[in-house]
Scaffold this active site. Structure first.
Site, PDB file in Angstrom:
ATOM      1  N   ALA A 110      15.304  -9.890  13.367  1.00  0.00           N
ATOM      2  CA  ALA A 110      14.291 -10.316  12.383  1.00  0.00           C
ATOM      3  C   ALA A 110      14.881 -10.307  10.975  1.00  0.00           C
ATOM      4  O   ALA A 110      14.720 -11.272  10.212  1.00  0.00           O
ATOM      5  CB  ALA A 110      13.077  -9.395  12.456  1.00  0.00           C
ATOM      6  N   LYS A 111      15.558  -9.223  10.615  1.00  0.00           N
ATOM      7  CA  LYS A 111      16.070  -9.111   9.244  1.00  0.00           C
ATOM      8  C   LYS A 111      17.260 -10.050   9.014  1.00  0.00           C
ATOM      9  O   LYS A 111      17.423 -10.598   7.924  1.00  0.00           O
ATOM     10  CB  LYS A 111      16.462  -7.660   8.948  1.00  0.00           C
ATOM     11  CG  LYS A 111      15.291  -6.666   8.973  1.00  0.00           C
ATOM     12  CD  LYS A 111      14.208  -6.993   7.961  1.00  0.00           C
ATOM     13  CE  LYS A 111      13.227  -5.830   7.786  1.00  0.00           C
ATOM     14  NZ  LYS A 111      12.137  -6.166   6.843  1.00  0.00           N
TER      15      LYS A 111
ATOM     16  N   SER B 142      17.265  -5.782   5.390  1.00  0.00           N
ATOM     17  CA  SER B 142      17.724  -4.434   5.745  1.00  0.00           C
ATOM     18  C   SER B 142      19.210  -4.477   6.077  1.00  0.00           C
ATOM     19  O   SER B 142      19.730  -5.518   6.530  1.00  0.00           O
ATOM     20  CB  SER B 142      16.958  -3.938   6.972  1.00  0.00           C
ATOM     21  OG  SER B 142      17.568  -2.762   7.494  1.00  0.00           O
TER      22      SER B 142
ATOM     23  N   TYR C 188      14.695  -5.643  15.400  1.00  0.00           N
ATOM     24  CA  TYR C 188      14.646  -5.503  13.937  1.00  0.00           C
ATOM     25  C   TYR C 188      15.860  -6.187  13.283  1.00  0.00           C
ATOM     26  O   TYR C 188      15.728  -6.888  12.274  1.00  0.00           O
ATOM     27  CB  TYR C 188      14.599  -4.010  13.623  1.00  0.00           C
ATOM     28  CG  TYR C 188      14.351  -3.616  12.190  1.00  0.00           C
ATOM     29  CD1 TYR C 188      13.056  -3.607  11.663  1.00  0.00           C
ATOM     30  CD2 TYR C 188      15.399  -3.217  11.371  1.00  0.00           C
ATOM     31  CE1 TYR C 188      12.837  -3.202  10.355  1.00  0.00           C
ATOM     32  CE2 TYR C 188      15.179  -2.808  10.063  1.00  0.00           C
ATOM     33  CZ  TYR C 188      13.897  -2.798   9.556  1.00  0.00           C
ATOM     34  OH  TYR C 188      13.679  -2.399   8.262  1.00  0.00           O
TER      35      TYR C 188
ATOM     36  N   ASN D 156       7.542  -8.017   1.730  1.00  0.00           N
ATOM     37  CA  ASN D 156       8.011  -6.654   1.991  1.00  0.00           C
ATOM     38  C   ASN D 156       7.447  -6.032   3.264  1.00  0.00           C
ATOM     39  O   ASN D 156       8.091  -5.165   3.857  1.00  0.00           O
ATOM     40  CB  ASN D 156       7.658  -5.784   0.776  1.00  0.00           C
ATOM     41  CG  ASN D 156       7.777  -4.308   1.066  1.00  0.00           C
ATOM     42  OD1 ASN D 156       8.879  -3.752   1.071  1.00  0.00           O
ATOM     43  ND2 ASN D 156       6.643  -3.657   1.333  1.00  0.00           N
TER      44      ASN D 156
ATOM     45  N   SER E  30       0.809  -1.230   0.000  1.00  0.00           N
ATOM     46  CA  SER E  30       0.000   0.000   0.000  1.00  0.00           C
ATOM     47  C   SER E  30       0.836   1.271   0.000  1.00  0.00           C
ATOM     48  O   SER E  30       0.370   2.306  -0.489  1.00  0.00           O
ATOM     49  CB  SER E  30      -0.931   0.008   1.226  1.00  0.00           C
ATOM     50  OG  SER E  30      -0.192  -0.229   2.404  1.00  0.00           O
TER      51      SER E  30
ATOM     52  N   VAL F  85       0.086  -9.974   8.023  1.00  0.00           N
ATOM     53  CA  VAL F  85       1.089 -11.021   7.738  1.00  0.00           C
ATOM     54  C   VAL F  85       1.635 -11.688   9.004  1.00  0.00           C
ATOM     55  O   VAL F  85       2.188 -12.780   8.933  1.00  0.00           O
ATOM     56  CB  VAL F  85       2.276 -10.479   6.896  1.00  0.00           C
ATOM     57  CG1 VAL F  85       1.842 -10.063   5.511  1.00  0.00           C
ATOM     58  CG2 VAL F  85       3.009  -9.341   7.616  1.00  0.00           C
TER      59      VAL F  85
HETATM   60  P1  NAP Z   1       6.267   1.817   5.311  1.00  0.00           P
HETATM   61  O1  NAP Z   1       6.298   2.977   4.386  1.00  0.00           O
HETATM   62  O2  NAP Z   1       6.079   2.036   6.766  1.00  0.00           O
HETATM   63  O3  NAP Z   1       5.177   0.775   4.768  1.00  0.00           O
HETATM   64  C1  NAP Z   1       4.971  -0.420   5.462  1.00  0.00           C
HETATM   65  C2  NAP Z   1       4.040  -1.306   4.658  1.00  0.00           C
HETATM   66  O4  NAP Z   1       3.896  -2.544   5.329  1.00  0.00           O
HETATM   67  C3  NAP Z   1       2.640  -0.724   4.534  1.00  0.00           C
HETATM   68  O5  NAP Z   1       2.135  -1.101   3.277  1.00  0.00           O
HETATM   69  C4  NAP Z   1       1.879  -1.420   5.659  1.00  0.00           C
HETATM   70  O6  NAP Z   1       0.469  -1.517   5.431  1.00  0.00           O
HETATM   71  C5  NAP Z   1       2.511  -2.787   5.598  1.00  0.00           C
HETATM   72  N1  NAP Z   1       2.389  -3.552   6.838  1.00  0.00           N
HETATM   73  C6  NAP Z   1       2.905  -3.258   8.063  1.00  0.00           C
HETATM   74  N2  NAP Z   1       2.574  -4.214   8.946  1.00  0.00           N
HETATM   75  C7  NAP Z   1       1.827  -5.125   8.267  1.00  0.00           C
HETATM   76  C8  NAP Z   1       1.177  -6.334   8.623  1.00  0.00           C
HETATM   77  N3  NAP Z   1       1.241  -6.825   9.878  1.00  0.00           N
HETATM   78  N4  NAP Z   1       0.477  -6.997   7.684  1.00  0.00           N
HETATM   79  C9  NAP Z   1       0.402  -6.528   6.418  1.00  0.00           C
HETATM   80  N5  NAP Z   1       1.002  -5.399   6.013  1.00  0.00           N
HETATM   81  C10 NAP Z   1       1.703  -4.701   6.931  1.00  0.00           C
HETATM   82  O7  NAP Z   1       7.638   0.987   5.217  1.00  0.00           O
HETATM   83  P2  NAP Z   1       8.764   0.917   4.073  1.00  0.00           P
HETATM   84  O8  NAP Z   1       9.845   1.833   4.450  1.00  0.00           O
HETATM   85  O9  NAP Z   1       8.162   0.964   2.725  1.00  0.00           O
HETATM   86  O10 NAP Z   1       9.303  -0.551   4.385  1.00  0.00           O
HETATM   87  C11 NAP Z   1       9.018  -1.677   3.571  1.00  0.00           C
HETATM   88  C12 NAP Z   1       9.999  -2.772   3.932  1.00  0.00           C
HETATM   89  O11 NAP Z   1      11.333  -2.324   3.701  1.00  0.00           O
HETATM   90  C13 NAP Z   1       9.949  -3.205   5.405  1.00  0.00           C
HETATM   91  O12 NAP Z   1      10.131  -4.596   5.507  1.00  0.00           O
HETATM   92  C14 NAP Z   1      11.131  -2.483   6.013  1.00  0.00           C
HETATM   93  O13 NAP Z   1      11.597  -3.147   7.161  1.00  0.00           O
HETATM   94  C15 NAP Z   1      12.106  -2.529   4.860  1.00  0.00           C
HETATM   95  N6  NAP Z   1      13.166  -1.517   4.921  1.00  0.00           N
HETATM   96  C16 NAP Z   1      12.861  -0.182   4.946  1.00  0.00           C
HETATM   97  C17 NAP Z   1      13.892   0.740   5.017  1.00  0.00           C
HETATM   98  C18 NAP Z   1      13.640   2.229   5.048  1.00  0.00           C
HETATM   99  O14 NAP Z   1      14.589   2.986   5.307  1.00  0.00           O
HETATM  100  N7  NAP Z   1      12.441   2.702   4.776  1.00  0.00           N
HETATM  101  C19 NAP Z   1      15.215   0.297   5.061  1.00  0.00           C
HETATM  102  C20 NAP Z   1      15.483  -1.061   5.030  1.00  0.00           C
HETATM  103  C21 NAP Z   1      14.446  -1.967   4.951  1.00  0.00           C
HETATM  104  P3  NAP Z   1      -0.563  -0.315   5.849  1.00  0.00           P
HETATM  105  O15 NAP Z   1      -0.373   0.758   4.804  1.00  0.00           O
HETATM  106  O16 NAP Z   1      -1.904  -0.955   5.804  1.00  0.00           O
HETATM  107  O17 NAP Z   1      -0.129   0.128   7.210  1.00  0.00           O
END
Ligand code: NAP
Length: 242
Positions: free
Chosen positions: A156-157, A140, A153, A88, A10, A60
C-alpha cells in the site's frame, strides 16, 4: 482563511500535522473514522493554537461515503476550497503472508492506498481551478524498503509513493505539488505493542520519532517555501534506512 484537510486528524501524526498547519494559519478539516472524543480534542487544541476547524467524519476506504462527505462540504462552502490535503489516515494489520487472510490484505490496501484515490480525486478539480494546491501523502519506510510481516502495508505505501510521483507530473503545470513522507517508527497508538527498547537498537538516532517531528516536515512541504519540491518522498527515519 484557507482550508487544509487532514485525514486521520484525530490522533497521532495526523493530530500533530493538524496543529502545525493550524499554527500556519490554516483552518483545519479534521477527518477521522470513529474516535469522536479524540477528534474533538484535536479541534480544541487547534482553537487553543488560535485557529479554527471542523470535524468531517468519514471512512476514507469507502468511496461513496468519502465523495458524499467532500461534496457536501463543498456545497456548504461555495466560496472556499481545500488547498492543502494531507492523506494521512492509515492502519496496519501485520502478518506473515503465508498466514495473511484476504481481509487483512484488502483492508490495509483500501485504507492506505485506495483512500488516496477516494479523497484526492474529488479535491483536484478545485485545486486546478485555483492554480494552487499542496498534496502530501503519508507513506512509510515500509513502502520504501519493504518490511517482513507487512506485505499488505508495504504494498500500500509503496503504491502510494508511486502514485505521488505520477500525480506530481500530472498537475505540476497547475502549480500543485504532490509529495510523500516516509516515517520510520513514530510514537503513536499505531506502534503500541512493539518493543521499542529492542527496535531502537537498529536506529542510528537510537529512539522512535515524536509525531511532531513528522508534522514539522509535512508543514514545510505544505508551506510556500517548498514551492519547487514535487514528486519527492522524504524519509523521516532516524537513519534507519538511508
Ligand atoms: P494512529 O495513531 O493509529 O492514528 C490513525 C488515524 O487514522 C486516526 O485518526 C484514525 O481515526 C484514522 N483512521 C484510520 N482508519 C481510518 C479510516 N478508514 N477512515 C478515516 N480515518 C481513519 O496512526 P499514526 O501512527 O498517527 O499513523 C498516521 C499515518 O502515518 C498512517 O498512514 C500510518 O500508516 C503512517 N505511519 C505511521 C508510522 C508510525 O510508526 N506510527 C510510521 C510510518 C507511517 P480514529 O481516531 O477515528 O480511529
Amino acid at each position: 482563511m484557507n482550508f487544509a484537510l487532514v485525514t486521520g486528524g484525530s490522533r497521532g501524526i495526523g493530530r500533530a500535522v493538524a496543529l502545525r498547519l493550524a499554527r500556519m494559519g490554516y483552518k483545519i478539516i479534521i477527518n477521522y473514522q470513529s474516535n469522536n472524543a479524540a477528534a474533538e480534542e484535536t479541534l480544541a487544541l487547534i482553537r487553543e493554537a488560535g485557529s479554527d476547524g471542523e470535524l468531517l467524519k468519514f471512512d476514507v476506504s469507502n468511496r461513496e461515503e468519502t465523495v458524499a462527505a467532500l461534496e457536501k462540504w463543498q456545497a456548504e462552502h461555495p466560496e472556499e476550497y481545500i488547498e492543502v490535503l494531507v492523506n494521512n489516515a492509515g492502519i496496519r494489520r501485520d502478518n506473515l503472508l503465508i498466514w495473511m487472510e484476504p481481509e487483512e490484505f484488502e483492508r490495509v490496501l483500501n485504507t492506505n492506498l485506495f483512500s488516496f484515490y477516494n479523497v484526492t480525486r474529488p479535491l483536484l478539480q478545485s485545486m486546478i481551478r485555483h492554480k494552487y494546491g499542496r498534496i502530501i501523502n503519508m507513506a512509510s519506510l515500509s513502502g520504501v524498503k519493504g518490511l517482513p510481516g507487512q506485505c499488505n502495508y508495504s504494498a500500500a505505501k509503496g503504491g502510494l509513493i508511486a502514485a505521488t510521483k505520477a500525480l506530481a507530473q500530472e498537475v505540476g503545470k497547475k502549480n500543485i505539488t504532490v509529495n510523500a513522507v516516509a516515517p520510520g517508527f513514530v510514537k503513536t497508538d499505531m506502534v503500541e505493542g512493539l518493543d521499542e527498547a529492542e527496535l531502537k537498537k537498529q536506529i542510528p538516532l537510537n529512539r522512535f520519532a515524536e509525531a511532531d517531528e513528522v508534522a514539522a516536515v509535512v508543514a514545510f512541504i505544505a508551506s510556500k517555501d517548498a514551492s519547487y519540491i514535487t514528486g519527492e518522498c522524504i524519509g523521516i527515519n532516524g537513519g534507519l534506512y538511508t
